[in-house]
Design a protein around this motif. Structure first.
Motif, PDB file in Angstrom:
ATOM      1  N   VAL A   1       0.837  -1.196   0.000  1.00  0.00           N
ATOM      2  CA  VAL A   1       0.000   0.000   0.000  1.00  0.00           C
ATOM      3  C   VAL A   1       0.872   1.247   0.000  1.00  0.00           C
ATOM      4  N   GLU A   2       1.938   1.216   0.787  1.00  0.00           N
ATOM      5  CA  GLU A   2       2.868   2.348   0.841  1.00  0.00           C
ATOM      6  C   GLU A   2       3.511   2.590  -0.516  1.00  0.00           C
ATOM      7  N   ALA A   3       3.760   1.504  -1.268  1.00  0.00           N
ATOM      8  CA  ALA A   3       4.340   1.619  -2.612  1.00  0.00           C
ATOM      9  C   ALA A   3       3.286   1.888  -3.681  1.00  0.00           C
ATOM     10  N   ASP A   4       2.030   2.090  -3.255  1.00  0.00           N
ATOM     11  CA  ASP A   4       0.920   2.415  -4.173  1.00  0.00           C
ATOM     12  C   ASP A   4       0.706   1.320  -5.226  1.00  0.00           C
ATOM     13  N   LEU A   5       0.875   0.072  -4.825  1.00  0.00           N
ATOM     14  CA  LEU A   5       0.740  -1.040  -5.770  1.00  0.00           C
ATOM     15  C   LEU A   5      -0.708  -1.477  -6.024  1.00  0.00           C
ATOM     16  N   PRO A   6      -1.616  -1.474  -5.018  1.00  0.00           N
ATOM     17  CA  PRO A   6      -2.971  -1.974  -5.290  1.00  0.00           C
ATOM     18  C   PRO A   6      -3.659  -1.244  -6.445  1.00  0.00           C
ATOM     19  N   ASP A   7      -3.617   0.086  -6.449  1.00  0.00           N
ATOM     20  CA  ASP A   7      -4.277   0.841  -7.521  1.00  0.00           C
ATOM     21  C   ASP A   7      -3.552   0.690  -8.853  1.00  0.00           C
ATOM     22  N   LEU A   8      -2.212   0.664  -8.807  1.00  0.00           N
ATOM     23  CA  LEU A   8      -1.439   0.511 -10.043  1.00  0.00           C
ATOM     24  C   LEU A   8      -1.740  -0.830 -10.708  1.00  0.00           C
ATOM     25  N   VAL A   9      -1.785  -1.904  -9.914  1.00  0.00           N
ATOM     26  CA  VAL A   9      -2.077  -3.236 -10.466  1.00  0.00           C
ATOM     27  C   VAL A   9      -3.483  -3.277 -11.039  1.00  0.00           C
ATOM     28  N   ALA A  10      -4.443  -2.634 -10.353  1.00  0.00           N
ATOM     29  CA  ALA A  10      -5.806  -2.584 -10.873  1.00  0.00           C
ATOM     30  C   ALA A  10      -5.853  -1.863 -12.213  1.00  0.00           C
ATOM     31  N   PHE A  11      -5.105  -0.777 -12.341  1.00  0.00           N
ATOM     32  CA  PHE A  11      -5.063  -0.026 -13.598  1.00  0.00           C
ATOM     33  C   PHE A  11      -4.451  -0.865 -14.713  1.00  0.00           C
ATOM     34  N   MET A  12      -3.368  -1.585 -14.405  1.00  0.00           N
ATOM     35  CA  MET A  12      -2.713  -2.407 -15.425  1.00  0.00           C
ATOM     36  C   MET A  12      -3.603  -3.565 -15.864  1.00  0.00           C
ATOM     37  N   LEU A  13      -4.305  -4.185 -14.926  1.00  0.00           N
ATOM     38  CA  LEU A  13      -5.223  -5.267 -15.284  1.00  0.00           C
ATOM     39  C   LEU A  13      -6.388  -4.751 -16.126  1.00  0.00           C
ATOM     40  N   GLY A  14      -6.820  -3.538 -15.847  1.00  0.00           N
ATOM     41  CA  GLY A  14      -7.964  -2.981 -16.561  1.00  0.00           C
ATOM     42  C   GLY A  14      -7.637  -2.405 -17.914  1.00  0.00           C
ATOM     43  N   THR A  15      -6.344  -2.277 -18.235  1.00  0.00           N
ATOM     44  CA  THR A  15      -5.955  -1.681 -19.516  1.00  0.00           C
ATOM     45  C   THR A  15      -5.029  -2.569 -20.341  1.00  0.00           C
ATOM     46  N   GLY A  16      -4.183  -3.372 -19.664  1.00  0.00           N
ATOM     47  CA  GLY A  16      -3.197  -4.173 -20.386  1.00  0.00           C
ATOM     48  C   GLY A  16      -1.972  -3.375 -20.787  1.00  0.00           C
ATOM     49  N   VAL A  17      -1.798  -2.160 -20.245  1.00  0.00           N
ATOM     50  CA  VAL A  17      -0.661  -1.334 -20.639  1.00  0.00           C
ATOM     51  C   VAL A  17       0.611  -1.800 -19.935  1.00  0.00           C
ATOM     52  N   ARG A  18       1.740  -1.423 -20.482  1.00  0.00           N
ATOM     53  CA  ARG A  18       3.030  -1.735 -19.891  1.00  0.00           C
ATOM     54  C   ARG A  18       3.221  -0.909 -18.625  1.00  0.00           C
ATOM     55  N   ILE A  19       4.121  -1.359 -17.758  1.00  0.00           N
ATOM     56  CA  ILE A  19       4.308  -0.661 -16.486  1.00  0.00           C
ATOM     57  C   ILE A  19       4.845   0.748 -16.709  1.00  0.00           C
ATOM     58  N   GLY A  20       5.750   0.917 -17.676  1.00  0.00           N
ATOM     59  CA  GLY A  20       6.270   2.248 -17.970  1.00  0.00           C
ATOM     60  C   GLY A  20       5.196   3.176 -18.511  1.00  0.00           C
TER      61      GLY A  20
END
Length: 476
Positions: free
Chosen positions: A212-231
């Motif tokens: 949570v401190e690294a802001d991963l939950p929202d980032l992972v949700a965004f990546m799953l919902g779009t399929g975009v690369r991490i960069g």
């Protein structure tokens, strides 16, 4: 038989003579000379002087090498060193990067391969000495020592350089053309997450304070919902999010360039520029973040200071969050092992050297990021003069730590698995390969099909068609 003519850019045998002596008749100045075939085809006398015979020859050779490099047409010869060819190839690639036709991250990758592998192995050879067998042997060695991916990169560099040599007339055929293709099965073929794994992943990240401190939950949700690369995820600005229309505009990616730091650069290709529609659950995440207050020119997923996040650090944070530390017992055991080592005054390196272990194994055990067993801990604490069976509290910690944790099921996940999960979900929903490639921002549909779309059962209608075709066969 007449002597064969000198090839352009080369010279003949070197002769020396004394051209000055002191009052005692001792030679104090020598002259070295030879014939050099210039790039206009004319053979000319070239000379140089030195205080000794060797000095004169050395000065002449340097002069000849400089003359061979300097020419009006930019041509190369088979006598040029491959290092000189690589310099020209690298300079051309730098120009393509400056023109925006190649990625600066590709240049960084090629420079590392040049420095660590290509130049040490081939740089001091002449261009004419770079035969297919010799290059093949070098690439095979690189594959063995550094892996297939690095060998492929090196092959691309050498092939590009040799194409340049052909274009400039140094050789007539690219010797890399006949080198065997470098093939290797991936060690860990990517696979998509199941629905249950996606749920477990999101719950696990939400419950992990460090994640949570690294802001991963929202980032992972965004990546799953779009399929975009991490960069690409880290490059999205709030101005590119339309919460009313439910869309996000992907135009850039974040990369770290040596000497420049983090930069926000255009996507890998034109296909990477795309407008994506967001699922409602991803929109809910973004609306929640938006409600907390934003500025349009800020990244959606910023670092603690509001700037761009480093993709490499973000991947590392994700790996740490998904590594096998799912039970508090593993972390507690790690703290106990660290305290025992500190009491002895030993460093991790000293412990690793004593046990003939890699130092990282000691570090992973002390941070609770490795699955342990009774024997592994027994071996470690014996180094500290401790018998595990005599420490009932520590033994109980070990028993708790070796129990499987639910989050162990997630330890295999890397950022690309999220991308594959999105592609597989779209595939199962009946989207075409072209539609999925457009979602992922890939120009070549073949890559999408081969890497990101999971293999499904063959055409289910095939069995029915074959049954109708052959149902009247009179079998004996």
């Amino acid at each position: 038989m007449s002597r064969p003519p000198l090839p352009i850019g080369t010279w003949g045998s070197i002769s020396t003579k004394v051209i000055k002596t002191d009052k005692n008749g001792k030679p104090v100045k020598h002259q070295a000379q030879t014939k050099f075939c210039d790039h206009d085809g004319h053979v000319r006398q070239v000379s140089a002087v030195g205080t000794s015979k060797t000095g004169a020859e050395t000065a002449l050779k340097q002069k000849l090498q400089d003359r061979a490099r300097t020419n009006q047409s930019g041509a190369l010869t088979a006598m040029h060193k491959i290092n000189h060819l690589l310099d020209q190839w690298e300079g051309r690639f730098e120009g393509l990067v400056a023109d925006g036709r190649r990625s600066p991250t590709s240049l960084d990758t090629y420079r590392r391969a040049l420095k660590n592998h290509v130049r040490p192995a081939l740089g001091e050879l002449r261009i004419g000495e770079a035969t297919t067998p010799r290059i093949g042997t070098v690439l095979t060695k690189i594959k063995t020592t550094a892996g297939a991916a690095t060998a492929k990169t090196c092959r691309a560099i050498v092939s590009g350089a040799m194409k340049l040599a052909v274009r400039y007339g140094a050789i007539s055929v690219n010797p890399v053309r006949e080198v065997d293709t470098i093939e290797a099965a991936p060690k860990n073929p990517p696979r998509a997450l199941t629905g249950e794994e996606v749920t477990l992943l999101r719950k696990s990240l939400a419950a992990d304070e460090r994640a949570v401190e690294a802001d991963l939950p929202d980032l992972v949700a965004f990546m799953l919902g779009t399929g975009v690369r991490i960069g690409e995820s880290l490059a999205v600005l709030w101005s590119q999010i339309d919460l009313e229309a439910g869309t996000v505009e992907i135009t850039h990616t974040i990369a770290r360039i040596k000497g420049e730091g983090l930069i926000r650069k255009a996507t890998k290709s034109k296909a990477g520029e795309r407008l994506l529609h967001l699922p409602n659950w991803t929109l809910a995440v973004l609306r929640s973040r938006h409600a907390a207050g934003i500025r349009l020119d800020d990244p959606v997923f910023a670092d603690t200071r509001g700037g761009y996040r480093d993709p490499s650090n973000t991947r590392r944070a994700l790996r740490t969050a998904l590594s096998p530390v799912g039970s508090t017992a593993r972390r507690d055991l790690g703290l106990s092992l660290r305290a025992l080592r500190s009491e002895t005054g030993m460093t991790r390196k000293q412990v690793a050297d004593h046990l003939n272990w890699p130092q990282t194994r000691v570090e992973l055990m002390e941070t609770g990021r490795i699955k342990v067993d009774h024997q592994l801990v027994t071996t470690l604490v014996a180094t500290y003069g401790i018998d595990l069976d005599h420490l009932h509290g520590l033994r109980a910690q070990v028993q708790d730590a070796i129990r499987p944790a639910e989050s162990d099921k997630l330890a295999w996940i890397r950022s690309h698995a999220l991308r594959k999960t999105t592609a597989t979900a779209l595939d199962q929903a009946g989207h075409t390969a072209r539609q999925i490639a457009d979602q992922l921002g890939q120009a070549k549909v073949s890559i999408t099909q081969d890497i990101y779309m999971g293999r499904q059962a063959a055409n289910p209608a095939a069995a029915q068609a074959l049954e109708h075709a052959f149902d009247d066969l009179d079998l004996p």
